[in-house]
Design a protein around this motif. Structure first.
Motif, PDB file in Angstrom:
ATOM      1  N   GLU A  39       0.943  -1.061   0.040  1.00 19.66           N
ATOM      2  CA  GLU A  39       0.053  -0.326   0.169  1.00 19.66           C
ATOM      3  C   GLU A  39       0.832   0.945   0.473  1.00 19.66           C
ATOM      4  OE1 GLU A  39      -2.865  -0.247   3.482  1.00 19.66           O
ATOM      5  OE2 GLU A  39      -4.056  -1.699   2.360  1.00 19.66           O
ATOM      6  N   ALA A  40       0.015   1.956  -0.365  1.00 17.68           N
ATOM      7  CA  ALA A  40       0.397   3.982  -0.053  1.00 17.68           C
ATOM      8  C   ALA A  40       1.762   3.608   0.842  1.00 17.68           C
ATOM      9  CB  ALA A  40      -0.148   4.868  -0.291  1.00 17.68           C
ATOM     10  N   GLY A  41       2.663   3.815   0.782  1.00 19.68           N
ATOM     11  CA  GLY A  41       4.229   3.831   1.771  1.00 19.68           C
ATOM     12  C   GLY A  41       5.321   3.566   1.832  1.00 19.68           C
ATOM     13  N   GLU A  75       7.373   6.988  -5.933  1.00 18.64           N
ATOM     14  CA  GLU A  75       8.238   7.893  -5.114  1.00 18.64           C
ATOM     15  C   GLU A  75       9.762   7.749  -4.320  1.00 18.64           C
ATOM     16  OE1 GLU A  75       7.864  11.772  -2.075  1.00 18.64           O
ATOM     17  OE2 GLU A  75       6.016  10.573  -1.968  1.00 18.64           O
ATOM     18  N   ILE A  84       5.439   3.713  -2.325  1.00 16.47           N
ATOM     19  CA  ILE A  84       4.910   3.692  -3.335  1.00 16.47           C
ATOM     20  C   ILE A  84       4.065   4.549  -2.992  1.00 16.47           C
ATOM     21  CG2 ILE A  84       2.334   1.793  -3.689  1.00 16.47           C
ATOM     22  CD1 ILE A  84       3.877  -0.609  -2.784  1.00 16.47           C
ATOM     23  N   THR A  85       3.433   5.277  -4.120  1.00 14.36           N
ATOM     24  CA  THR A  85       2.956   6.553  -3.560  1.00 14.36           C
ATOM     25  C   THR A  85       1.233   6.216  -3.131  1.00 14.36           C
ATOM     26  OG1 THR A  85       1.918   7.016  -5.817  1.00 14.36           O
ATOM     27  CG2 THR A  85       4.254   8.304  -5.699  1.00 14.36           C
ATOM     28  N   GLY A  86       0.484   7.264  -3.116  1.00 16.74           N
ATOM     29  CA  GLY A  86      -1.205   6.816  -2.503  1.00 16.74           C
ATOM     30  C   GLY A  86      -1.953   7.105  -3.393  1.00 16.74           C
ATOM     31  N   MET A  92      -3.310   2.654  -9.615  1.00 22.19           N
ATOM     32  CA  MET A  92      -1.714   2.078 -10.191  1.00 22.19           C
ATOM     33  C   MET A  92      -1.532   0.709 -10.508  1.00 22.19           C
ATOM     34  SD  MET A  92       1.114   1.634  -6.415  1.00 22.19           S
ATOM     35  CE  MET A  92      -0.041   0.628  -6.224  1.00 22.19           C
TER      36      MET A  92
END
Length: 239
Positions: A39-41, A75, A84-86, A92
């Motif tokens: 997931e994001a982050g 990023e 991973i970006t949000g 995605m």
């Protein structure tokens, strides 16, 4: 932020014969995200681990990561690696599939397209450039100069400078087109080692001339400075 110390995934359906190495990297990251529901982050494996797994150079790994970075899928943070970006997993996955489905154009075609876009954009930038876009252009130029001065890799900062030129044109379509071709340009530059580091000082001077022409709102001078800057690149494509 979660760092996944996971074994890299390789699935037959994620790879095709004779694809560019950077697309192997994109496929590997896509498989990793899908398999482990990242997931994001969440942090991706290091360039070294990806390089060892895929059997390609770290430059090729970097080209694949840069491709995803320019599309806003991942990023890269200083001292932290790539995350991973949000943008959301469904979006995605769709974007990564689109990246893989894109045909890889030959370098001559990329150069021709880039020259067409930037030649128009640099003249428009000299007329339309706002205070904010000029500030961003000057910052991009300074970042490039800093890389050259400190002996650091400068390809990404160079491309960010040229993206800033197009963005300063205040034409979102030209800017969008430029963003589409930049990852492939970076891939070719990395693969062919086109950048001649001995020309670093000359490049800085040429960038400075472009910035000054835009700043002084002299569109003809801006185009002339850009054409001089592209002279070596045009010569290379004629080989």
């Amino acid at each position: 932020m979660i760092e996944h110390g996971l074994k890299l995934i390789t699935t037959e359906q994620d790879y095709e014969i004779d694809v560019a190495p950077e697309n192997d990297v994109v496929s590997e990251i896509r498989a990793l995200i899908k398999k482990h529901n990242l997931e994001a982050g969440d942090k991706l494996p290091s360039e070294r681990k990806l390089s060892e797994k895929l059997g390609v150079s770290r430059n090729q790994i970097r080209a694949g990561i840069q491709k995803l970075e320019f599309y806003g899928i991942i990023e890269t943070l200083p001292q932290s690696g790539s995350i991973i970006t949000g943008i959301g997993v469904p979006s995605m996955n769709t974007m990564m599939k689109d990246v893989l489905d894109l045909d890889t154009p030959d370098f001559n075609a990329l150069v021709e397209t880039r020259v067409l876009i930037e030649s128009q954009a640099v003249q428009m930038a000299a007329v339309r450039c706002t205070e904010e876009s000029l500030k961003q252009l000057e910052m991009a130029h300074q970042n490039f100069v800093d890389c050259i001065t400190n002996g650091l890799p400068s390809l990404i900062e160079d491309m960010k400078f040229h993206l800033a030129i197009v963005k300063a044109s205040e034409n979102t379509v030209l800017y969008g087109l430029m963003k589409i071709i930049v990852p492939d340009i970076i891939g070719h530059f990395n693969k062919e080692d086109i950048c001649d580091r001995t020309q670093a000082i000359k490049l800085v001077s040429e960038h400075t001339d472009i910035v000054e022409a835009i700043k002084n709102k002299k569109s003809d001078d801006a185009l002339e400075a850009l054409n001089l800057h592209f002279a070596a690149l045009r010569k290379y494509t004629k080989k």
